[in-house]
Design a protein around this motif. Structure first.
Motif, PDB file in Angstrom:
ATOM      1  N   ARG A 206      -0.857   8.779   5.557  1.00 17.04           N
ATOM      2  CA  ARG A 206      -2.212   9.273   5.651  1.00 17.04           C
ATOM      3  C   ARG A 206      -2.517   9.529   7.119  1.00 17.04           C
ATOM      4  NH1 ARG A 206      -6.314   6.248   1.352  1.00 17.04           N
ATOM      5  NH2 ARG A 206      -5.399   7.199  -0.498  1.00 17.04           N
ATOM      6  N   GLU A 207      -3.257  10.588   7.388  1.00 17.07           N
ATOM      7  CA  GLU A 207      -3.600  10.918   8.759  1.00 17.07           C
ATOM      8  C   GLU A 207      -4.656   9.932   9.267  1.00 17.07           C
ATOM      9  OE1 GLU A 207      -2.221  13.124  10.764  1.00 17.07           O
ATOM     10  OE2 GLU A 207      -0.790  13.574   9.170  1.00 17.07           O
ATOM     11  N   TRP A 208      -4.213   9.050  10.140  1.00 16.96           N
ATOM     12  CA  TRP A 208      -5.136   8.052  10.690  1.00 16.96           C
ATOM     13  C   TRP A 208      -4.485   7.398  11.896  1.00 16.96           C
ATOM     14  CZ3 TRP A 208      -4.370   2.714  11.198  1.00 16.96           C
ATOM     15  CH2 TRP A 208      -5.480   1.990  11.633  1.00 16.96           C
ATOM     16  N   GLN A 209      -5.302   7.111  12.915  1.00 12.58           N
ATOM     17  CA  GLN A 209      -4.855   6.370  14.085  1.00 12.58           C
ATOM     18  C   GLN A 209      -5.899   5.309  14.416  1.00 12.58           C
ATOM     19  OE1 GLN A 209      -2.067   6.512  16.183  1.00 12.58           O
ATOM     20  NE2 GLN A 209      -1.142   7.809  14.606  1.00 12.58           N
ATOM     21  N   PRO A 210      -5.467   4.127  14.842  1.00 14.46           N
ATOM     22  CA  PRO A 210      -6.438   3.080  15.182  1.00 14.46           C
ATOM     23  C   PRO A 210      -7.303   3.479  16.376  1.00 14.46           C
ATOM     24  CG  PRO A 210      -4.216   2.183  14.987  1.00 14.46           C
ATOM     25  CD  PRO A 210      -4.086   3.667  14.998  1.00 14.46           C
ATOM     26  N   SER A 211      -8.530   3.024  16.359  1.00 14.47           N
ATOM     27  CA  SER A 211      -9.421   3.144  17.508  1.00 14.47           C
ATOM     28  C   SER A 211      -9.198   1.938  18.407  1.00 14.47           C
ATOM     29  CB  SER A 211     -10.879   3.189  17.026  1.00 14.47           C
ATOM     30  OG  SER A 211     -11.779   2.955  18.076  1.00 14.47           O
ATOM     31  N   ARG A 212      -9.182   2.135  19.703  1.00 14.40           N
ATOM     32  CA  ARG A 212      -8.857   1.032  20.619  1.00 14.40           C
ATOM     33  C   ARG A 212      -9.863  -0.110  20.508  1.00 14.40           C
ATOM     34  NH1 ARG A 212      -7.541  -2.729  22.323  1.00 14.40           N
ATOM     35  NH2 ARG A 212      -6.438  -3.359  24.202  1.00 14.40           N
ATOM     36  N   GLU A 213     -11.152   0.189  20.450  1.00 13.60           N
ATOM     37  CA  GLU A 213     -12.158  -0.859  20.387  1.00 13.60           C
ATOM     38  C   GLU A 213     -12.440  -1.324  18.963  1.00 13.60           C
ATOM     39  OE1 GLU A 213     -15.699   0.218  22.405  1.00 13.60           O
ATOM     40  OE2 GLU A 213     -14.760   0.245  24.397  1.00 13.60           O
ATOM     41  N   ARG A 214     -12.297  -0.432  17.990  1.00 13.03           N
ATOM     42  CA  ARG A 214     -12.522  -0.773  16.590  1.00 13.03           C
ATOM     43  C   ARG A 214     -11.263  -0.391  15.823  1.00 13.03           C
ATOM     44  NH1 ARG A 214     -15.264  -4.209  15.304  1.00 13.03           N
ATOM     45  NH2 ARG A 214     -16.450  -3.434  13.537  1.00 13.03           N
ATOM     46  N   PRO A 215     -10.256  -1.251  15.839  1.00 12.30           N
ATOM     47  CA  PRO A 215      -8.919  -0.877  15.343  1.00 12.30           C
ATOM     48  C   PRO A 215      -8.884  -0.315  13.929  1.00 12.30           C
ATOM     49  CG  PRO A 215      -8.836  -2.972  16.499  1.00 12.30           C
ATOM     50  CD  PRO A 215     -10.288  -2.617  16.374  1.00 12.30           C
ATOM     51  N   LEU A 216      -9.792  -0.766  13.057  1.00 19.79           N
ATOM     52  CA  LEU A 216      -9.739  -0.327  11.660  1.00 19.79           C
ATOM     53  C   LEU A 216     -10.832   0.682  11.301  1.00 19.79           C
ATOM     54  CD1 LEU A 216      -8.784  -3.589   9.727  1.00 19.79           C
ATOM     55  CD2 LEU A 216      -7.333  -1.903  10.851  1.00 19.79           C
ATOM     56  N   ARG A 217     -11.424   1.310  12.289  1.00 19.96           N
ATOM     57  CA  ARG A 217     -12.401   2.351  11.978  1.00 19.96           C
ATOM     58  C   ARG A 217     -11.724   3.455  11.169  1.00 19.96           C
ATOM     59  NH1 ARG A 217     -14.396   4.026  17.016  1.00 19.96           N
ATOM     60  NH2 ARG A 217     -16.189   2.622  16.848  1.00 19.96           N
ATOM     61  N   GLY A 218     -12.351   3.846  10.059  1.00 20.61           N
ATOM     62  CA  GLY A 218     -11.782   4.874   9.191  1.00 20.61           C
ATOM     63  C   GLY A 218     -10.913   4.330   8.077  1.00 20.61           C
ATOM     64  N   ILE A 219     -10.692   3.022   8.044  1.00 19.78           N
ATOM     65  CA  ILE A 219      -9.886   2.387   6.993  1.00 19.78           C
ATOM     66  C   ILE A 219     -10.813   1.866   5.896  1.00 19.78           C
ATOM     67  CG2 ILE A 219      -8.444   0.376   6.446  1.00 19.78           C
ATOM     68  CD1 ILE A 219      -6.915   2.650   7.744  1.00 19.78           C
ATOM     69  N   ARG A 220     -10.450   2.166   4.645  1.00 20.26           N
ATOM     70  CA  ARG A 220     -11.226   1.722   3.496  1.00 20.26           C
ATOM     71  C   ARG A 220     -10.518   0.568   2.791  1.00 20.26           C
ATOM     72  NH1 ARG A 220     -12.742   7.705   0.976  1.00 20.26           N
ATOM     73  NH2 ARG A 220     -14.576   8.094   2.300  1.00 20.26           N
ATOM     74  N   VAL A 221     -11.251  -0.530   2.602  1.00 20.34           N
ATOM     75  CA  VAL A 221     -10.710  -1.735   1.966  1.00 20.34           C
ATOM     76  C   VAL A 221     -11.478  -1.989   0.672  1.00 20.34           C
ATOM     77  CG1 VAL A 221     -10.278  -4.207   2.191  1.00 20.34           C
ATOM     78  CG2 VAL A 221     -10.104  -2.709   4.212  1.00 20.34           C
ATOM     79  N   LEU A 222     -10.775  -1.964  -0.451  1.00 18.27           N
ATOM     80  CA  LEU A 222     -11.372  -2.294  -1.744  1.00 18.27           C
ATOM     81  C   LEU A 222     -11.188  -3.789  -1.983  1.00 18.27           C
ATOM     82  CD1 LEU A 222     -12.821  -1.224  -4.236  1.00 18.27           C
ATOM     83  CD2 LEU A 222     -10.576  -0.793  -5.263  1.00 18.27           C
ATOM     84  N   ASP A 223     -12.286  -4.498  -2.069  1.00 18.59           N
ATOM     85  CA  ASP A 223     -12.295  -5.957  -2.139  1.00 18.59           C
ATOM     86  C   ASP A 223     -12.556  -6.388  -3.577  1.00 18.59           C
ATOM     87  OD1 ASP A 223     -12.898  -8.667  -1.995  1.00 18.59           O
ATOM     88  OD2 ASP A 223     -14.180  -8.497  -0.231  1.00 18.59           O
ATOM     89  N   LEU A 224     -11.506  -6.860  -4.242  1.00 21.77           N
ATOM     90  CA  LEU A 224     -11.612  -7.366  -5.609  1.00 21.77           C
ATOM     91  C   LEU A 224     -11.307  -8.855  -5.581  1.00 21.77           C
ATOM     92  CD1 LEU A 224      -9.664  -4.517  -7.476  1.00 21.77           C
ATOM     93  CD2 LEU A 224     -12.127  -4.661  -7.023  1.00 21.77           C
ATOM     94  N   THR A 225     -12.113  -9.602  -4.852  1.00 20.63           N
ATOM     95  CA  THR A 225     -11.818 -11.012  -4.630  1.00 20.63           C
ATOM     96  C   THR A 225     -13.028 -11.884  -4.911  1.00 20.63           C
ATOM     97  OG1 THR A 225     -12.465 -11.079  -2.291  1.00 20.63           O
ATOM     98  CG2 THR A 225     -10.234 -10.338  -2.788  1.00 20.63           C
ATOM     99  N   ARG A 226     -12.735 -13.164  -5.138  1.00 21.12           N
ATOM    100  CA  ARG A 226     -13.764 -14.180  -5.297  1.00 21.12           C
ATOM    101  C   ARG A 226     -13.360 -15.379  -4.456  1.00 21.12           C
ATOM    102  NH1 ARG A 226     -14.385 -13.572 -11.898  1.00 21.12           N
ATOM    103  NH2 ARG A 226     -15.077 -11.404 -11.878  1.00 21.12           N
ATOM    104  N   ILE A 227     -14.111 -16.462  -4.628  1.00 28.58           N
ATOM    105  CA  ILE A 227     -13.921 -17.658  -3.815  1.00 28.58           C
ATOM    106  C   ILE A 227     -12.434 -17.968  -3.608  1.00 28.58           C
ATOM    107  CG2 ILE A 227     -14.457 -20.115  -3.654  1.00 28.58           C
ATOM    108  CD1 ILE A 227     -16.720 -19.597  -5.680  1.00 28.58           C
ATOM    109  N   LEU A 228     -11.923 -18.159  -2.451  1.00 24.56           N
ATOM    110  CA  LEU A 228     -12.500 -18.059  -1.123  1.00 24.56           C
ATOM    111  C   LEU A 228     -11.533 -17.330  -0.189  1.00 24.56           C
ATOM    112  CD1 LEU A 228     -14.867 -18.924   0.786  1.00 24.56           C
ATOM    113  CD2 LEU A 228     -13.670 -21.066   1.133  1.00 24.56           C
TER     114      LEU A 228
END
Length: 477
Positions: A206-228
């Motif tokens: 996928r076309e993406w490069q980390p940002s120096r100050e915000r390394p994961l800017r532009g990254i999408r994380v789907l969170d299917l989690t519960r405790i903890l």
């Protein structure tokens, strides 16, 4: 809310116990040893425990920090320094949120806890309403601790554990470490790696490069989690700039932990028994860079979304999953939580003996959950590095029971341990976090990555406050 300071301390370079843990975790992640020199430790003190909890906390957070530093080097050619403060790491392994003028809901249900059965101790985990009902239906007693204790005392511990689990509940007999090592499930877990890693052979970029100050800017994380553990992992990724979308079913609540772990996330709801909502989840998976899921190992498969299907929907996906009792053996799909793992694996029994107590002694914090969470976050970051440099999607699988085996028994006497000092206002970020429950202060992060401070865009908000959709490109973090 921006948090860009970290408590300071003297950097430690020798191979102390935290360094040993860090090396073990980083090796499990498949990381090159040269990156270990980027991480220094500071701060002092220990959480009082029969086990080296603070060393594990420091190492787990350090592993996630090194993984972020490796990702930045792969993009910029420069490796940033990483620093972990062991005192702040210990505090974050408890809770990082300090309510201002309101009180957090109790962490435990009134009848959750350790009970003496006829032959040995057993723990009941009843925080979720259906788990509570399962235990009470087996015990056939009133819903108060005294009545439960009396009912439990009439049972053999193993028979009660089997009965509660069969009803869909959560219970764990207390074993010693030796008994767990001889148990079929203990042997199955011992045969597994600390982290299962599988890299896809087909090209998936996928076309993406980390940002120096915000390394994961532009990254999408789907969170299917519960405790903890899972929520801890995704909270860390949000702190590096990722867009984290958490999905919960309608009616699900975690009042004792949600304010702590939803920092930086948008939380939405779906009914996955509904065909339209399940299709929405499929669309979210197609648009995700990372999925982190902490349901039982067969839960997504029963929805038609096993690992192969997820990979088919999104070949470039970094897929990080968690199971309680390991990925092999008869207990693979058993419901489990940190407190139950401590009972099963001998941690509570070892604590009882070390503290000369007449009842099980748990760890001072839910360290297995937190450590596994940071390990999962590190795995997600390593997956991004692999995808960027090798053009491949990656699957990682962790388990609470396997992480528990990393904990080391403390060799010195408790009287020789310098206890972690309580936090003070100086340890807190300057900004007030306006949560759904009221204003709060958040502790300063335990981790500093040179040039890339941890910062969270969203305050902690209640579950279901957002729509189940990705942000448009002009809304990105």
């Amino acid at each position: 809310m921006r948090v860009d300071k970290v408590s300071q301390g003297t950097v430690i370079k020798d191979e102390n116990p935290a360094s040993g843990h860090l090396r073990e975790l980083w090796t499990a992640l498949g990381g090159a040893s040269r990156f270990l020199d980027a991480c220094g430790f500071g701060g002092s003190g220990d959480l009082i425990s029969a086990f080296r909890v603070t060393d594990l906390a420091t190492a787990a957070i350090g592993a996630a920090g090194i993984a972020a530093a490796e990702l930045l080097q792969a993009s910029t050619g420069s490796l940033p320094a990483v620093h972990v403060d062991r005192r702040m790491a210990s505090l974050w392994f408890g809770t990082s949120l300090r309510p201002l003028g309101w009180t957090m809901p109790p962490q435990w249900d009134p009848i959750a806890g350790n009970y003496r059965a006829r032959d040995r101790w057993i723990r009941l985990h009843t925080n979720a309403p259906h788990h509570r009902q399962a235990a009470l239906s087996v015990l056939d007693c009133a819903a108060d601790a005294k009545s439960v204790a009396h009912a439990v005392s009439r049972w053999e511990a193993h028979a009660l554990e089997d009965a509660v689990v069969a009803r869909g509940g959560c219970a764990a007999v207390m074993y010693s470490r030796r008994e767990w090592a001889e148990h079929p499930q203990g042997q199955a877990v011992a045969s597994e790696p600390l982290l299962h890693v599988h890299t896809e052979r087909r090209v998936a970029t996928r076309e993406w490069q980390p940002s120096r100050e915000r390394p994961l800017r532009g990254i999408r994380v789907l969170d299917l989690t519960r405790i903890l553990a899972g929520p801890v992992a995704t909270r860390f990724l949000a702190g590096l700039g990722a867009e984290v979308l958490r999905i919960d079913p309608y009616g699900w609540e975690e009042p004792g932990t949600v304010p702590e772990v939803v920092l930086g996330k948008r939380c939405a709801r779906l009914n996955l028994k509904d065909a339209a909502d399940l299709d929405t989840l499929r669309q979210l998976l197609r648009g995700a860079d990372i999925v982190v899921h902490g349901y039982r190992s067969d839960a997504l498969a029963r929805l038609g979304l096993d690992a192969a299907e997820r990979r088919g929907l999104n070949p470039a996906l970094i897929d990080v999953s968690l199971d309680a009792y390991g990925w092999s053996g008869a207990w693979r799909c058993r419901r489990g939580f940190d407190s139950l793992i401590q009972m099963s694996t001998g941690i509570a029994e070892a604590g009882m003996r070390a503290m000369r107590s007449d009842e099980p002694v748990s760890l001072p914090v839910q360290a297995i959950d937190h450590a596994t969470g940071y390990l999962m976050a590190a795995a997600a970051l390593r997956g991004l590095t692999k995808r960027m440099t090798q053009g491949a999607g990656t699957e990682f699988r962790a388990s609470l029971a396997r992480t528990a085996a990393v904990l080391q028994v403390r060799p010195e006497r408790m009287s020789e341990v310098l206890e972690i000092a309580a936090d003070t206002p100086r340890d807190r970020a300057g900004d007030v976090e306006q949560t759904s429950w009221g204003p709060a202060a958040r502790l300063l992060p335990p981790l500093a990555i040179e040039g890339a401070p941890l910062a969270w865009r969203y305050p902690a908000r209640a579950l279901g406050e957002y729509e189940p959709e990705w942000l448009s490109s002009n809304e990105e973090l």
